[in-house]
Scaffold this motif. Structure first.
Motif, PDB file in Angstrom:
ATOM      1  N   TYR A  20      -4.907  27.195  -4.623  1.00  0.00           N
ATOM      2  CA  TYR A  20      -4.936  26.076  -5.559  1.00  0.00           C
ATOM      3  C   TYR A  20      -6.342  25.997  -6.166  1.00  0.00           C
ATOM      4  N   ALA A  21      -6.447  25.302  -7.281  1.00  0.00           N
ATOM      5  CA  ALA A  21      -7.729  25.187  -7.977  1.00  0.00           C
ATOM      6  C   ALA A  21      -8.807  24.581  -7.085  1.00  0.00           C
ATOM      7  N   ASP A  22      -8.455  23.576  -6.274  1.00  0.00           N
ATOM      8  CA  ASP A  22      -9.477  22.965  -5.416  1.00  0.00           C
ATOM      9  C   ASP A  22      -9.977  23.951  -4.369  1.00  0.00           C
ATOM     10  N   GLU A  23      -9.114  24.847  -3.908  1.00  0.00           N
ATOM     11  CA  GLU A  23      -9.534  25.869  -2.948  1.00  0.00           C
ATOM     12  C   GLU A  23     -10.464  26.883  -3.617  1.00  0.00           C
ATOM     13  N   GLN A  24     -10.148  27.246  -4.849  1.00  0.00           N
ATOM     14  CA  GLN A  24     -11.007  28.167  -5.586  1.00  0.00           C
ATOM     15  C   GLN A  24     -12.378  27.534  -5.834  1.00  0.00           C
ATOM     16  N   LEU A  25     -12.385  26.259  -6.231  1.00  0.00           N
ATOM     17  CA  LEU A  25     -13.665  25.581  -6.450  1.00  0.00           C
ATOM     18  C   LEU A  25     -14.434  25.435  -5.143  1.00  0.00           C
ATOM     19  N   GLY A  26     -13.726  25.248  -4.048  1.00  0.00           N
ATOM     20  CA  GLY A  26     -14.382  25.209  -2.737  1.00  0.00           C
ATOM     21  C   GLY A  26     -15.053  26.535  -2.408  1.00  0.00           C
ATOM     22  N   MET A  27     -14.427  27.637  -2.789  1.00  0.00           N
ATOM     23  CA  MET A  27     -15.028  28.953  -2.568  1.00  0.00           C
ATOM     24  C   MET A  27     -16.279  29.131  -3.421  1.00  0.00           C
ATOM     25  N   ILE A  28     -16.233  28.646  -4.658  1.00  0.00           N
ATOM     26  CA  ILE A  28     -17.409  28.704  -5.528  1.00  0.00           C
ATOM     27  C   ILE A  28     -18.542  27.888  -4.918  1.00  0.00           C
ATOM     28  N   ASP A  32       2.327  35.461 -15.352  1.00  0.00           N
ATOM     29  CA  ASP A  32       1.121  35.626 -14.534  1.00  0.00           C
ATOM     30  C   ASP A  32      -0.078  35.049 -15.274  1.00  0.00           C
ATOM     31  N   PRO A  33      -0.870  34.215 -14.602  1.00  0.00           N
ATOM     32  CA  PRO A  33      -2.034  33.606 -15.248  1.00  0.00           C
ATOM     33  C   PRO A  33      -3.149  34.628 -15.471  1.00  0.00           C
ATOM     34  N   TRP A  34      -4.020  34.325 -16.417  1.00  0.00           N
ATOM     35  CA  TRP A  34      -5.213  35.132 -16.650  1.00  0.00           C
ATOM     36  C   TRP A  34      -6.341  34.204 -17.054  1.00  0.00           C
ATOM     37  N   GLU A  35      -7.550  34.664 -16.774  1.00  0.00           N
ATOM     38  CA  GLU A  35      -8.740  33.865 -17.094  1.00  0.00           C
ATOM     39  C   GLU A  35      -9.179  34.126 -18.524  1.00  0.00           C
ATOM     40  N   GLU A  36      -9.862  33.152 -19.078  1.00  0.00           N
ATOM     41  CA  GLU A  36     -10.512  33.321 -20.376  1.00  0.00           C
ATOM     42  C   GLU A  36     -11.907  32.729 -20.258  1.00  0.00           C
ATOM     43  N   GLY A  37     -12.833  33.321 -20.958  1.00  0.00           N
ATOM     44  CA  GLY A  37     -14.194  32.798 -20.955  1.00  0.00           C
ATOM     45  C   GLY A  37     -15.152  33.749 -20.281  1.00  0.00           C
ATOM     46  N   ASP A  38     -16.182  33.173 -19.692  1.00  0.00           N
ATOM     47  CA  ASP A  38     -17.318  33.936 -19.171  1.00  0.00           C
ATOM     48  C   ASP A  38     -17.338  33.925 -17.641  1.00  0.00           C
ATOM     49  N   PRO A  39     -16.835  34.977 -16.996  1.00  0.00           N
ATOM     50  CA  PRO A  39     -16.853  35.009 -15.532  1.00  0.00           C
ATOM     51  C   PRO A  39     -18.274  35.114 -14.954  1.00  0.00           C
ATOM     52  N   ALA A  40     -19.256  35.392 -15.794  1.00  0.00           N
ATOM     53  CA  ALA A  40     -20.655  35.452 -15.347  1.00  0.00           C
ATOM     54  C   ALA A  40     -21.368  34.119 -15.576  1.00  0.00           C
ATOM     55  N   VAL A  41     -20.603  33.055 -15.826  1.00  0.00           N
ATOM     56  CA  VAL A  41     -21.180  31.753 -16.175  1.00  0.00           C
ATOM     57  C   VAL A  41     -22.150  31.225 -15.117  1.00  0.00           C
ATOM     58  N   MET A  84     -16.758  36.031  -8.938  1.00  0.00           N
ATOM     59  CA  MET A  84     -16.021  34.992  -9.662  1.00  0.00           C
ATOM     60  C   MET A  84     -14.645  35.509 -10.065  1.00  0.00           C
ATOM     61  N   SER A  85     -14.574  36.740 -10.516  1.00  0.00           N
ATOM     62  CA  SER A  85     -13.286  37.309 -10.925  1.00  0.00           C
ATOM     63  C   SER A  85     -12.323  37.416  -9.750  1.00  0.00           C
ATOM     64  N   ILE A  86     -12.845  37.730  -8.572  1.00  0.00           N
ATOM     65  CA  ILE A  86     -11.996  37.788  -7.373  1.00  0.00           C
ATOM     66  C   ILE A  86     -11.466  36.399  -7.038  1.00  0.00           C
ATOM     67  N   ILE A  87     -12.338  35.386  -7.098  1.00  0.00           N
ATOM     68  CA  ILE A  87     -11.923  34.003  -6.808  1.00  0.00           C
ATOM     69  C   ILE A  87     -10.859  33.557  -7.805  1.00  0.00           C
ATOM     70  N   VAL A  88     -11.110  33.775  -9.083  1.00  0.00           N
ATOM     71  CA  VAL A  88     -10.165  33.366 -10.129  1.00  0.00           C
ATOM     72  C   VAL A  88      -8.855  34.141 -10.011  1.00  0.00           C
ATOM     73  N   GLY A  89      -8.955  35.395  -9.640  1.00  0.00           N
ATOM     74  CA  GLY A  89      -7.776  36.247  -9.549  1.00  0.00           C
ATOM     75  C   GLY A  89      -6.876  35.971  -8.368  1.00  0.00           C
ATOM     76  N   ASP A  90      -7.346  35.184  -7.403  1.00  0.00           N
ATOM     77  CA  ASP A  90      -6.522  34.878  -6.232  1.00  0.00           C
ATOM     78  C   ASP A  90      -5.590  33.723  -6.567  1.00  0.00           C
ATOM     79  N   THR A  91      -4.459  34.051  -7.175  1.00  0.00           N
ATOM     80  CA  THR A  91      -3.529  33.039  -7.664  1.00  0.00           C
ATOM     81  C   THR A  91      -2.711  32.383  -6.549  1.00  0.00           C
ATOM     82  N   ASP A  92      -2.903  32.827  -5.307  1.00  0.00           N
ATOM     83  CA  ASP A  92      -2.248  32.156  -4.189  1.00  0.00           C
ATOM     84  C   ASP A  92      -2.990  30.887  -3.797  1.00  0.00           C
TER      85      ASP A  92
END
Length: 173
Positions: free
Chosen positions: A146-154, A116-125, A136-144
């Motif tokens: 893809y990265a481009d979808e997560q960045l789209g949410m950001i 299972d993946p986990w984030e590292e760094g500053d989620p308050a960036v 941000m933690s919710i977006i990163v935590g949604d491992t279903d």
């Protein structure tokens, strides 16, 4: 100077790297050279070379496997890596963990997909720009996603999704 097209063909990494700048008139998104996907130092240099007065950060989508948020500052870049296990296979992810003083996970490369993946760094960036740490933690935590979808949410949450879409459309994504 190596053209971006040639440099992209020499890289084994797919994805995109963009600079996001908050100006008085709104958001501006521009493409970074593909080399930003291979080296954290290179990504930081490209962002610093922009010499802008507003807030600036980079979003790196690496092989649609994970993303990195890079926010340069005088005291050193603030970083967020969406999946620390990516450091087993990707130099740029290993660069982030090294900068964060976090050891690369001791995982057999053949078993990375089973961990299972986990984030590292500053989620308050990006919190001061309107993306709270919890969101941000919710977006990163949604491992279903893809990265481009997560960045789209950001991008949607911060209000620059149209600008990001235009840049990615020009890129062919």
């Amino acid at each position: 100077m190596v053209s971006a097209e040639r440099e992209a063909s020499e890289s084994d990494v797919d994805g995109y790297a963009v600079a996001v700048v908050r100006e008085e008139t709104g958001w501006k998104v521009s493409l970074l050279e593909p080399s930003a996907l291979d080296s954290l130092d290179d990504a930081e240099k490209q962002l610093r070379d922009l010499r802008v007065s507003g807030a600036v950060f980079g979003l790196l989508d690496v092989d649609d496997e994970f993303f990195i948020v890079v926010r340069p500052s005088p005291s050193g870049a603030r970083l967020l890596l969406s999946n620390a296990t990516a450091a087993v296979d990707y130099d740029v992810a290993a660069d982030v963990l090294d900068r964060l003083h976090v050891e690369i996970p001791d995982i057999d490369p053949d078993e990375v997909d089973d961990v299972d993946p986990w984030e590292e760094g500053d989620p308050a960036v990006l919190a001061d720009l309107g993306l709270p740490e919890g969101v941000m933690s919710i977006i990163v935590g949604d491992t279903d996603l893809y990265a481009d979808e997560q960045l789209g949410m950001i991008a949607a949450r911060l209000g620059f999704s149209d600008e990001l879409s235009r840049v990615l459309d020009d890129l062919g994504n």
